[in-house]
Write a protein that holds these residues in place. Structure first.
Motif, short mmCIF file in Angstrom:
data_model
loop_
_atom_site.label_atom_id
_atom_site.label_comp_id
_atom_site.label_asym_id
_atom_site.label_seq_id
_atom_site.Cartn_x
_atom_site.Cartn_y
_atom_site.Cartn_z
N THR A 125 0.83 -1.21 0.00
CA THR A 125 0.00 0.00 0.00
C THR A 125 0.86 1.25 0.00
OG1 THR A 125 -1.75 1.20 1.18
CG2 THR A 125 -0.14 0.02 2.52
N GLY A 134 -0.76 3.89 1.24
CA GLY A 134 -1.59 4.63 2.19
C GLY A 134 -2.89 5.12 1.58
N ILE A 135 -3.00 4.97 0.26
CA ILE A 135 -4.23 5.40 -0.44
C ILE A 135 -4.95 4.18 -1.01
CG2 ILE A 135 -5.16 6.80 -2.31
CD1 ILE A 135 -2.68 8.60 -2.00
N ASP A 163 -9.46 0.62 -1.87
CA ASP A 163 -9.31 1.81 -1.03
C ASP A 163 -8.76 1.40 0.34
OD1 ASP A 163 -10.67 3.71 1.17
OD2 ASP A 163 -10.29 4.84 -0.65
N TYR A 164 -7.60 1.95 0.70
CA TYR A 164 -6.95 1.54 1.95
C TYR A 164 -7.83 1.82 3.16
CZ TYR A 164 -3.56 1.29 5.76
OH TYR A 164 -2.92 0.97 6.93
N GLU A 165 -8.39 3.01 3.21
CA GLU A 165 -9.21 3.37 4.36
C GLU A 165 -10.38 2.42 4.53
OE1 GLU A 165 -9.02 5.66 6.79
OE2 GLU A 165 -7.00 6.15 6.11
N GLU A 166 -10.98 2.06 3.42
CA GLU A 166 -12.17 1.21 3.49
C GLU A 166 -11.81 -0.26 3.72
OE1 GLU A 166 -15.83 -0.17 0.55
OE2 GLU A 166 -14.87 1.79 0.25
N SER A 223 -7.69 -0.24 6.82
CA SER A 223 -7.22 0.74 7.80
C SER A 223 -7.61 0.33 9.22
CB SER A 223 -7.78 2.14 7.49
OG SER A 223 -9.20 2.15 7.62
N GLU A 259 -5.11 -1.17 11.80
CA GLU A 259 -4.18 -0.36 12.58
C GLU A 259 -4.58 -0.30 14.05
OE1 GLU A 259 -3.22 3.42 10.88
OE2 GLU A 259 -3.26 2.64 8.83
N ASP A 289 -16.52 -3.29 13.27
CA ASP A 289 -15.88 -3.17 11.97
C ASP A 289 -16.50 -4.19 11.02
OD1 ASP A 289 -14.26 -2.88 9.79
OD2 ASP A 289 -12.36 -3.21 10.85
N ASP A 339 -14.60 -4.95 7.35
CA ASP A 339 -13.55 -5.96 7.37
C ASP A 339 -14.12 -7.34 7.69
OD1 ASP A 339 -11.44 -4.35 6.68
OD2 ASP A 339 -10.92 -3.82 8.72
#
Length: 374
Positions: A97, A99-100, A124-127, A130, A133, A155, A158
């Motif tokens: 990744t 980060g995006i 999408d990393y956030e979706e 993320s 983390e 969550d 995921d």
């Protein structure tokens, strides 16, 4: 306890301890004595030493694969396969990744397990991950012995994604580049728990080695790109041009060569400054890329450019050269000189290059002769 006495080491579930016991006959016939010794701490130390030894041996084996001269892709796939021999998961994969976005770049699957690598690209990393983390706040990795923990955390994105893939348990350990997460070794899906080695320690350490190999590969790729890329215009540079000419000389195809030189660059630099001159060069580079595509355009330095067109007929090449001159008339206050040469067999490319260069200088001379008369 006498030497030769029958003895054994057992685990007693009643007292939840490891015991060493021995049987010793007594002087009175028909009677024996049993001697029990609590060795739980000693056994734990021995098991710890053994686990560390086996874990280290596994790490060394995988590290050797990564640094034993195999090609990049072969070594990475080989390493994942070797890891599978220790923890017997359904699937092991590497996520990378910036980060995006995040993509699955390498994958090993057990027999009968469906590959997911094609479905895990440019997400999408956030979706997508993320949420992992959260686990890293108190742990070096993501350890889910039961993915229901994600449901309990709320969550659901995921959770549903892992459930869709038939994942019940998962481990993932990050690797970093310049202090930022660059990817994960993981998941390691539906892994096997064993007392033979420390699974978490194994994967944590191997994530570092795998991440280092990935980072080195990308750095080498970036350096190769920089070595072949013109720093100002972003197109191919003289090194790339030399390599391409060398490659073309091994073939017997027809090829067209066009040399281009920007007219009046010195005047722009002297009157408007070098920033304006650089902007003009970038405009010319973009103009040529728009006509021929970035793979065929090279900047040789200064205000010189060259275009190499392979597998093109002589008439097609003449049309391309005419199109170049026609389109260049719309460059506003910018002007170019151009010369071209077509050959039927690329073995004569050096002659074609010289002829195209000479033709370009003749065109340039005409430009300045006309300009001086004005």
């Amino acid at each position: 306890m006498l030497d030769g006495s029958p003895h054994e080491t057992i685990y007693s579930p009643e007292v939840q301890q490891w015991m060493n016991f021995a049987v010793q006959p007594l002087a009175e016939p028909g009677y024996v004595s049993f001697i029990f010794m609590n060795i739980s701490e000693e056994h734990a130390r021995e098991m710890h030493v053994q686990r560390e030894r086996v874990t280290n041996e596994a790490i060394v084996r995988v590290a050797k694969i990564l640094n034993d001269g195999e090609g990049y892709e072969s070594a990475m796939n080989h390493a994942l396969q070797e890891i599978s021999r220790f923890i017997h998961p359904d699937r092991i994969y590497l996520l990378e990744t910036d980060g995006i976005i995040v993509s699955n770049t390498f994958e090993w699957c057990a027999e009968g397990i469906q590959s997911e690598i094609e479905t895990l690209q440019n997400l999408d990393y956030e979706e997508y991950i993320s949420g992992w983390e959260v686990f890293l706040r108190n742990s070096p990795g993501v350890i889910m012995e039961d993915i229901e923990v994600l449901r309990n955390m709320g969550d659901m994105v995921d959770y549903e994604n892992l459930k869709r893939q038939g994942i019940k348990s998962l481990m993932a350990f990050p690797f970093y580049r310049q202090g930022r997460i660059a990817g994960y070794l993981g998941g390691v899906d539906n892994f096997e728990v064993t007392d033979q080695f420390n699974t978490a320690e194994l994967l944590e350490t191997l994530s570092f080695f795998l991440g280092a190999r990935i980072t080195n590969h990308h750095l080498i790729h970036e350096l190769e790109h920089l070595g072949r890329c013109d720093g100002l215009t972003g197109i191919n540079n003289g090194n790339a041009y030399s390599d391409e000419v060398l490659r073309l000389r091994q073939a017997h195809n027809c090829v067209g060569v066009i040399f281009i030189d920007m007219n009046g660059l010195k005047v722009i630099n002297d009157t408007e400054g070098h920033l304006a001159g650089n902007a003009a060069l970038c405009t010319i580079a973009g103009f040529l890329v728009g006509l021929y595509g970035v793979d065929h355009v090279y900047r040789l330095g200064g205000d010189e450019f060259v275009v190499l067109l392979q597998h093109i007929t002589e008439s097609e090449f003449s049309s391309q050269l005419k199109r170049l001159r026609d389109e260049a008339s719309h460059l506003g206050n910018l002007s170019i000189a151009a010369g071209g040469q077509w050959i039927a067999d690329v073995v004569e490319i050096m002659n074609a290059i010289q002829e195209a260069d000479n033709a370009m200088y003749r065109d340039k001379a005409k430009y300045y002769k006309k300009k001086n008369k004005q």
